[in-house]
Design a protein around this motif. Structure first.
Motif: not given
Lengths: 245, 269
Positions: A140-143, A160
């Motif tokens: 999952r995207p790393v925020r 991303p």
């Protein structure tokens, strides 16, 4: 709402056993200045990772006649926002000194064969090979503001990584998407670690403490390209294109 | 079962309250019984945008503290039959919100309402965390500029880690990107991030693009949710967004600058 039958409503606590994974600072030799310098360097590599982190001070590799000052150790650690919670190993005198300083002993490890390994009849029972730690995979995207650490292994990210996010790994880091945040590989000093990414837009790349900032990276022709980063001569961070052509 | 939708952004001033009012009104216009809750305790604004500030007697915190019943605090909208507002307290601060208190209010609302729209305060502190904790869906309001995008990214991370759905391992919150104050002309000039740039970074489905519009400020000052201004571009864009929220497919509008006519070109727009 319902409490287990064993605890009375009047009880204010229950005693329970639990296991924790803690990081260790393994002392090899001790002098206040060296310790302080090295720790602050380590902490500065990933300040958010170390924030208020509980650690155990391991004395197993320390010579029996050395006399580390535990009050001093606690002070140095606290000033860098690292929290020593106990010691492991050490001579009787050290254990006693540590205890007076407020660090209880967590016991010592006597190397004993684990029961599991004893049961499986491996072809080379004598060879102590490092067991395989599977890579940590994130899909999952790393925020921004998130931090992911792959302890003792590599980190693979399939989405991303945003600016303001931080990837940490003891091994390699792979990002099969744009890398816009910070990536720190080999944070325990593994100079063989590498970073791979699909599109280099990182704020910072670091391998075993050697780093480059986006300021330096932005003007490279490899910016936004597929790139691998590794250390040359264990000290110089080098980038090279990943594409085969 | 009521659906809880949080309207959030991280950054302030990007249009959370305007969007909450528009989306809440839009859902109610379609006949869904909807309540909009103002979580911005201490900086109450929703009542102004929805023109009910003179009718606030009891508020959200009174209900949380059992000082008033929900029916006493709920304000019925005068324009749309199925729309209600639960105003924030102006005299308290965010610490007055407790997870248990908020949960109690939401459970009670869920008995009668179909949609509960939570208008989150800015920031990532307690007020914002309380607004998003129980959400089923999230509308992430973002302006096409870098600081807003980064703050939205941060709040999406928080939706993934600190919401009830994340903590209990349920299906994650359904996220929607709502791009507001979009000015296609400035995007073409390279002064503003485009839809694609923002989507590249945030990587969540696009719910709608609300064009920068004079109608928004005018409506805010008059206390009219902009979606009721059906002639305006912003009103129509919100209308589309609400349809998409309900699962309809609508083509994106207002993404390109309107072509200037002869007179506008001659005399300036």
């Amino acid at each position: 709402m319902s409490s287990p039958a064993t605890s009375k409503a009047s009880d204010c606590f229950r005693l329970k056993g639990s296991m924790f994974t803690l990081s260790m600072i393994e002392l090899i030799h001790y002098s206040a200045i060296e310790f302080s310098n090295q720790l602050s360097r380590t902490v500065n590599q990933a300040p958010r990772f170390f924030q208020q982190m509980p650690v155990v001070i391991s004395l197993e590799h320390l010579a029996d006649d050395s006399t580390p000052d535990f009050k001093e150790i606690i002070e140095i650690c606290r000033s860098l926002k690292v929290n020593p919670v106990g010691i492991r190993g050490g001579s009787d005198a050290m254990v006693e000194n540590a205890f007076t300083a407020g660090l209880p002993s967590m016991g010592s490890v006597t190397p004993s064969p684990s029961p599991q390994r004893a049961q499986t009849s491996s072809p080379q029972p004598a060879a102590v090979e490092p067991s395989l730690v599977p890579a940590r995979i994130i899909d999952r995207p790393v925020r921004s503001g998130q931090q992911i650490y792959a302890r003792n292994t590599s980190l693979i990210v399939l989405a991303p990584v945003s600016a303001g996010a931080e990837l940490l790994a003891d091994g390699d880091i792979h990002v099969y998407a744009p890398l816009r945040g910070r990536a720190l590989a080999g944070i325990n000093g593994n100079t063989q670690a590498r970073i791979f990414c699909n599109a280099l837009e990182a704020e910072l790349l670091s391998i075993a403490g050697q780093y480059k900032l986006s300021e330096d990276l932005q003007h490279s022709e490899l910016w936004k390209q597929s790139v691998q980063a590794m250390l040359e001569d264990e000290s110089k961070l080098q980038l090279s294109p990943l594409s085969l052509s | 079962m009521a659906k809880i939708i949080v309207v959030t952004s991280g950054k302030g001033g990007v249009g959370k309250t305007t969007s909450s009012a528009a989306i809440g009104t839009g859902l109610a216009l379609r006949g869904h019984k909807t309540v909009v809750i103002d979580f911005d305790v201490g900086l109450r604004n929703l009542d102004l945008i929805m023109n009910c500030e003179r009718r606030v007697v009891y508020d959200f915190i009174n209900v949380v503290n059992n000082e008033a019943t929900l029916n006493q605090a709920l304000i019925k909208d005068k324009r749309v039959e199925t729309l209600y507002i639960l105003p924030a307290s102006q005299t308290r601060d965010k610490d007055a919100l407790t997870r248990e208190g908020v949960e109690k209010v939401l459970i009670e609302l869920a008995e009668t309402f179909e949609y509960i729209v939570c208008d989150s305060p800015a920031g990532i502190e307690k007020g914002a965390l309380m607004a998003l904790y129980f959400a089923d869906e999230a509308v992430v309001v973002t302006n096409p500029e870098v600081s807003s995008v980064r703050d939205s990214d941060r709040i999406i991370g928080i939706l993934h880690s600190k919401s009830r759905r994340a903590e209990t391992g349920q299906e994650p919150i359904k996220e929607h990107l709502l791009l507001t104050r979009y000015d296609p002309e400035r995007v073409e000039l390279g002064e503003m991030l485009g839809v694609k740039d923002v989507q590249d970074i945030l990587a969540i489905p696009l719910l709608g693009v609300i064009p920068e519009s004079e109608a928004v400020l005018k409506c805010s000052n008059q206390g009219i949710p902009v979606i009721l201004e059906s002639q305006s571009d912003a009103g129509q864009a919100y209308e589309d967004a609400v349809s998409r929220l309900l699962g309809d497919e609508r083509p994106m509008r207002f993404l390109t600058a309107p072509k200037k006519g002869f007179f506008k070109r001659m005399f300036g727009g």
